[in-house]
Design a protein around this motif. Structure first.
Motif, PDB file in Angstrom:
ATOM      1  N   LEU A 123      43.800 -66.688  91.674  1.00  0.00           N
ATOM      2  CA  LEU A 123      43.356 -67.464  92.866  1.00  0.00           C
ATOM      3  C   LEU A 123      43.701 -68.690  92.575  1.00  0.00           C
ATOM      4  CD1 LEU A 123      41.154 -66.978  95.570  1.00  0.00           C
ATOM      5  CD2 LEU A 123      39.435 -67.524  93.443  1.00  0.00           C
ATOM      6  N   VAL A 124      44.605 -68.833  94.108  1.00  0.00           N
ATOM      7  CA  VAL A 124      44.819 -70.389  94.210  1.00  0.00           C
ATOM      8  C   VAL A 124      44.847 -70.465  95.231  1.00  0.00           C
ATOM      9  CG1 VAL A 124      47.028 -71.651  94.475  1.00  0.00           C
ATOM     10  CG2 VAL A 124      46.609 -69.925  92.339  1.00  0.00           C
ATOM     11  N   LEU A 125      44.453 -71.930  95.437  1.00  0.00           N
ATOM     12  CA  LEU A 125      44.132 -72.284  97.389  1.00  0.00           C
ATOM     13  C   LEU A 125      45.459 -74.115  96.993  1.00  0.00           C
ATOM     14  CD1 LEU A 125      42.590 -73.708  99.699  1.00  0.00           C
ATOM     15  CD2 LEU A 125      41.370 -75.634  98.326  1.00  0.00           C
ATOM     16  N   ASP A 126      46.005 -73.838  97.570  1.00  0.00           N
ATOM     17  CA  ASP A 126      47.056 -74.687  98.172  1.00  0.00           C
ATOM     18  C   ASP A 126      46.454 -75.800  99.264  1.00  0.00           C
ATOM     19  OD1 ASP A 126      49.628 -76.159  98.955  1.00  0.00           O
ATOM     20  OD2 ASP A 126      50.825 -74.550  99.418  1.00  0.00           O
ATOM     21  N   ASP A 127      46.622 -77.436  98.425  1.00  0.00           N
ATOM     22  CA  ASP A 127      45.954 -78.271  98.840  1.00  0.00           C
ATOM     23  C   ASP A 127      46.776 -79.260  99.818  1.00  0.00           C
ATOM     24  OD1 ASP A 127      43.972 -78.606  96.963  1.00  0.00           O
ATOM     25  OD2 ASP A 127      45.397 -80.247  95.621  1.00  0.00           O
ATOM     26  N   THR A 128      48.418 -78.499 100.286  1.00  0.00           N
ATOM     27  CA  THR A 128      48.504 -79.307 101.320  1.00  0.00           C
ATOM     28  C   THR A 128      47.997 -78.814 102.800  1.00  0.00           C
ATOM     29  OG1 THR A 128      50.764 -78.481 100.337  1.00  0.00           O
ATOM     30  CG2 THR A 128      51.308 -78.199 102.493  1.00  0.00           C
ATOM     31  N   SER A 129      48.227 -79.422 103.818  1.00  0.00           N
ATOM     32  CA  SER A 129      47.274 -79.313 105.086  1.00  0.00           C
ATOM     33  C   SER A 129      48.352 -78.412 105.768  1.00  0.00           C
ATOM     34  CB  SER A 129      47.407 -80.426 105.582  1.00  0.00           C
ATOM     35  OG  SER A 129      46.718 -80.386 106.487  1.00  0.00           O
ATOM     36  N   ILE A 130      48.551 -77.461 106.619  1.00  0.00           N
ATOM     37  CA  ILE A 130      49.243 -76.396 107.787  1.00  0.00           C
ATOM     38  C   ILE A 130      47.705 -76.714 109.074  1.00  0.00           C
ATOM     39  CG2 ILE A 130      49.874 -74.602 107.947  1.00  0.00           C
ATOM     40  CD1 ILE A 130      49.755 -73.737 105.102  1.00  0.00           C
ATOM     41  N   THR A 131      48.871 -77.497 110.371  1.00  0.00           N
ATOM     42  CA  THR A 131      48.309 -77.455 111.532  1.00  0.00           C
ATOM     43  C   THR A 131      48.518 -75.724 111.824  1.00  0.00           C
ATOM     44  OG1 THR A 131      48.841 -79.979 111.472  1.00  0.00           O
ATOM     45  CG2 THR A 131      48.278 -78.566 112.870  1.00  0.00           C
ATOM     46  N   VAL A 132      47.441 -75.562 112.530  1.00  0.00           N
ATOM     47  CA  VAL A 132      47.403 -74.363 113.189  1.00  0.00           C
ATOM     48  C   VAL A 132      46.907 -74.538 114.050  1.00  0.00           C
ATOM     49  CG1 VAL A 132      47.938 -73.308 111.056  1.00  0.00           C
ATOM     50  CG2 VAL A 132      44.895 -73.522 111.878  1.00  0.00           C
ATOM     51  N   ALA A 164      44.197 -76.433 108.121  1.00  0.00           N
ATOM     52  CA  ALA A 164      43.768 -75.145 107.733  1.00  0.00           C
ATOM     53  C   ALA A 164      44.623 -75.287 106.045  1.00  0.00           C
ATOM     54  CB  ALA A 164      44.698 -74.068 107.923  1.00  0.00           C
ATOM     55  N   ARG A 165      44.321 -74.152 104.865  1.00  0.00           N
ATOM     56  CA  ARG A 165      45.323 -74.754 103.624  1.00  0.00           C
ATOM     57  C   ARG A 165      45.203 -72.733 103.795  1.00  0.00           C
ATOM     58  NH1 ARG A 165      44.148 -79.443 104.674  1.00  0.00           N
ATOM     59  NH2 ARG A 165      44.011 -80.872 103.242  1.00  0.00           N
ATOM     60  N   GLU A 166      45.965 -72.930 102.312  1.00  0.00           N
ATOM     61  CA  GLU A 166      46.544 -71.375 102.109  1.00  0.00           C
ATOM     62  C   GLU A 166      46.053 -71.319 100.829  1.00  0.00           C
ATOM     63  OE1 GLU A 166      50.584 -69.294 102.963  1.00  0.00           O
ATOM     64  OE2 GLU A 166      49.997 -70.156 100.532  1.00  0.00           O
ATOM     65  N   VAL A 167      45.079 -69.971 100.796  1.00  0.00           N
ATOM     66  CA  VAL A 167      44.426 -69.538  99.975  1.00  0.00           C
ATOM     67  C   VAL A 167      45.134 -68.218  99.206  1.00  0.00           C
ATOM     68  CG1 VAL A 167      43.286 -67.670  98.370  1.00  0.00           C
ATOM     69  CG2 VAL A 167      43.101 -70.004  99.653  1.00  0.00           C
ATOM     70  N   ARG A 168      46.016 -67.968  97.766  1.00  0.00           N
ATOM     71  CA  ARG A 168      46.731 -66.413  97.881  1.00  0.00           C
ATOM     72  C   ARG A 168      46.204 -65.837  95.875  1.00  0.00           C
ATOM     73  NH1 ARG A 168      49.729 -70.933  98.171  1.00  0.00           N
ATOM     74  NH2 ARG A 168      50.089 -71.360  95.860  1.00  0.00           N
ATOM     75  N   CYS A 202      32.447 -61.048  96.910  1.00  0.00           N
ATOM     76  CA  CYS A 202      33.378 -61.495  96.101  1.00  0.00           C
ATOM     77  C   CYS A 202      33.406 -62.043  94.579  1.00  0.00           C
ATOM     78  CB  CYS A 202      34.770 -62.150  96.517  1.00  0.00           C
ATOM     79  SG  CYS A 202      36.008 -62.464  96.287  1.00  0.00           S
ATOM     80  N   PRO A 203      33.585 -61.142  93.414  1.00  0.00           N
ATOM     81  CA  PRO A 203      33.039 -61.916  92.205  1.00  0.00           C
ATOM     82  C   PRO A 203      34.120 -62.840  92.040  1.00  0.00           C
ATOM     83  CG  PRO A 203      34.553 -59.456  92.192  1.00  0.00           C
ATOM     84  CD  PRO A 203      34.006 -59.317  93.468  1.00  0.00           C
ATOM     85  N   TYR A 204      35.495 -63.279  92.989  1.00  0.00           N
ATOM     86  CA  TYR A 204      36.151 -64.245  92.571  1.00  0.00           C
ATOM     87  C   TYR A 204      35.857 -65.386  93.361  1.00  0.00           C
ATOM     88  CZ  TYR A 204      38.674 -61.050  89.456  1.00  0.00           C
ATOM     89  OH  TYR A 204      39.157 -60.252  88.489  1.00  0.00           O
ATOM     90  N   LYS A 205      34.981 -65.097  94.366  1.00  0.00           N
ATOM     91  CA  LYS A 205      34.798 -66.675  95.444  1.00  0.00           C
ATOM     92  C   LYS A 205      33.056 -66.949  95.938  1.00  0.00           C
ATOM     93  CE  LYS A 205      37.827 -64.243  98.681  1.00  0.00           C
ATOM     94  NZ  LYS A 205      38.467 -63.832  97.780  1.00  0.00           N
ATOM     95  N   GLY A 206      32.525 -65.726  95.753  1.00  0.00           N
ATOM     96  CA  GLY A 206      31.114 -65.444  96.017  1.00  0.00           C
ATOM     97  C   GLY A 206      30.495 -64.622  97.341  1.00  0.00           C
ATOM     98  N   PHE A 253      32.363 -70.413  94.901  1.00  0.00           N
ATOM     99  CA  PHE A 253      32.543 -71.326  93.395  1.00  0.00           C
ATOM    100  C   PHE A 253      32.873 -72.101  93.144  1.00  0.00           C
ATOM    101  CE2 PHE A 253      31.927 -66.362  92.901  1.00  0.00           C
ATOM    102  CZ  PHE A 253      30.424 -65.874  92.332  1.00  0.00           C
ATOM    103  N   GLU A 254      32.510 -72.913  91.958  1.00  0.00           N
ATOM    104  CA  GLU A 254      32.982 -73.962  91.314  1.00  0.00           C
ATOM    105  C   GLU A 254      35.296 -73.902  91.658  1.00  0.00           C
ATOM    106  OE1 GLU A 254      33.278 -77.126  88.386  1.00  0.00           O
ATOM    107  OE2 GLU A 254      31.632 -76.253  88.994  1.00  0.00           O
ATOM    108  N   HIS A 255      35.906 -73.001  91.066  1.00  0.00           N
ATOM    109  CA  HIS A 255      36.953 -72.924  90.869  1.00  0.00           C
ATOM    110  C   HIS A 255      36.943 -72.365  92.587  1.00  0.00           C
ATOM    111  CE1 HIS A 255      36.031 -68.366  89.958  1.00  0.00           C
ATOM    112  NE2 HIS A 255      36.563 -68.425  91.071  1.00  0.00           N
ATOM    113  N   ILE A 256      36.467 -72.703  93.039  1.00  0.00           N
ATOM    114  CA  ILE A 256      37.584 -72.020  95.017  1.00  0.00           C
ATOM    115  C   ILE A 256      36.551 -73.158  95.886  1.00  0.00           C
ATOM    116  CG2 ILE A 256      36.326 -69.667  95.175  1.00  0.00           C
ATOM    117  CD1 ILE A 256      40.091 -70.851  96.015  1.00  0.00           C
ATOM    118  N   LEU A 257      36.444 -74.044  95.160  1.00  0.00           N
ATOM    119  CA  LEU A 257      35.096 -75.561  96.096  1.00  0.00           C
ATOM    120  C   LEU A 257      35.777 -75.358  97.376  1.00  0.00           C
ATOM    121  CD1 LEU A 257      32.019 -75.681  95.779  1.00  0.00           C
ATOM    122  CD2 LEU A 257      33.047 -77.607  94.862  1.00  0.00           C
ATOM    123  N   GLY A 258      36.951 -75.520  97.399  1.00  0.00           N
ATOM    124  CA  GLY A 258      38.007 -76.080  98.130  1.00  0.00           C
ATOM    125  C   GLY A 258      38.017 -75.416  99.289  1.00  0.00           C
ATOM    126  N   ILE A 259      37.597 -73.981  99.304  1.00  0.00           N
ATOM    127  CA  ILE A 259      37.346 -72.636 100.440  1.00  0.00           C
ATOM    128  C   ILE A 259      35.144 -73.352 101.744  1.00  0.00           C
ATOM    129  CG2 ILE A 259      39.339 -71.615  99.550  1.00  0.00           C
ATOM    130  CD1 ILE A 259      36.411 -70.144  99.717  1.00  0.00           C
TER     131      ILE A 259
END
Length: 128
Positions: free
Chosen positions: A18-27, A42-46, A75-79, A105-111
């Motif tokens: 589970l990866v949150l890309d810190d690169t900003s994408i304008t959408v 926007a930020r991409e989550v894979r 979601c057991p990985y995001k909450g 959850f803390e490991h995906i707090l960026g969303i």
């Protein structure tokens, strides 16, 4: 694995990345003739084998076109996710087309403070 309110909580890892890309994408975000954002950050989550999701900054979205839904999911990985309907300009409503994790959850707090969109109902298109 731990439990929260009798629901599983899991950590991402090699078997479920589970990866949150810190690169900003304008959408641009729209549903047919209804524009939700002309320019949004926007930020991409894979996540594992799922298609990548662009999570859009809520502050960039015209929230007057969204109405809260009663739907939630876990979601057991995001909450816990909560949902919104999209009110289109033609008067139709797209049910549960948008979701958010208010307290991820803390490991995906960026969303936190960001919205995901079902791409079969709402278009999230990068601006080049």
């Amino acid at each position: 694995m731990t439990q929260t309110l009798d629901r599983p909580v899991r950590q991402p890892g090699p078997n479920h990345p589970l990866v949150l890309d810190d690169t900003s994408i304008t959408v641009r975000v729209y549903a047919a003739d209804t524009v939700l954002a002309d320019r949004a950050d926007a930020r991409e989550v894979r996540e594992a084998d799922y298609p990548a999701v662009l999570y859009v900054d809520r502050n960039d979205i015209d929230m007057s076109k969204l109405t809260p839904s009663d739907r939630t999911s876990w979601c057991p990985y995001k909450g816990e996710a909560t949902y919104f309907h999209v009110q289109r300009a033609d008067g139709t409503r797209l049910d549960n087309a948008v979701w958010t994790y208010e307290t991820p959850f803390e490991h995906i707090l960026g969303i936190q403070g960001r919205l995901g969109f079902y791409t079969n109902q709402v278009t999230v298109e990068p601006i080049v």
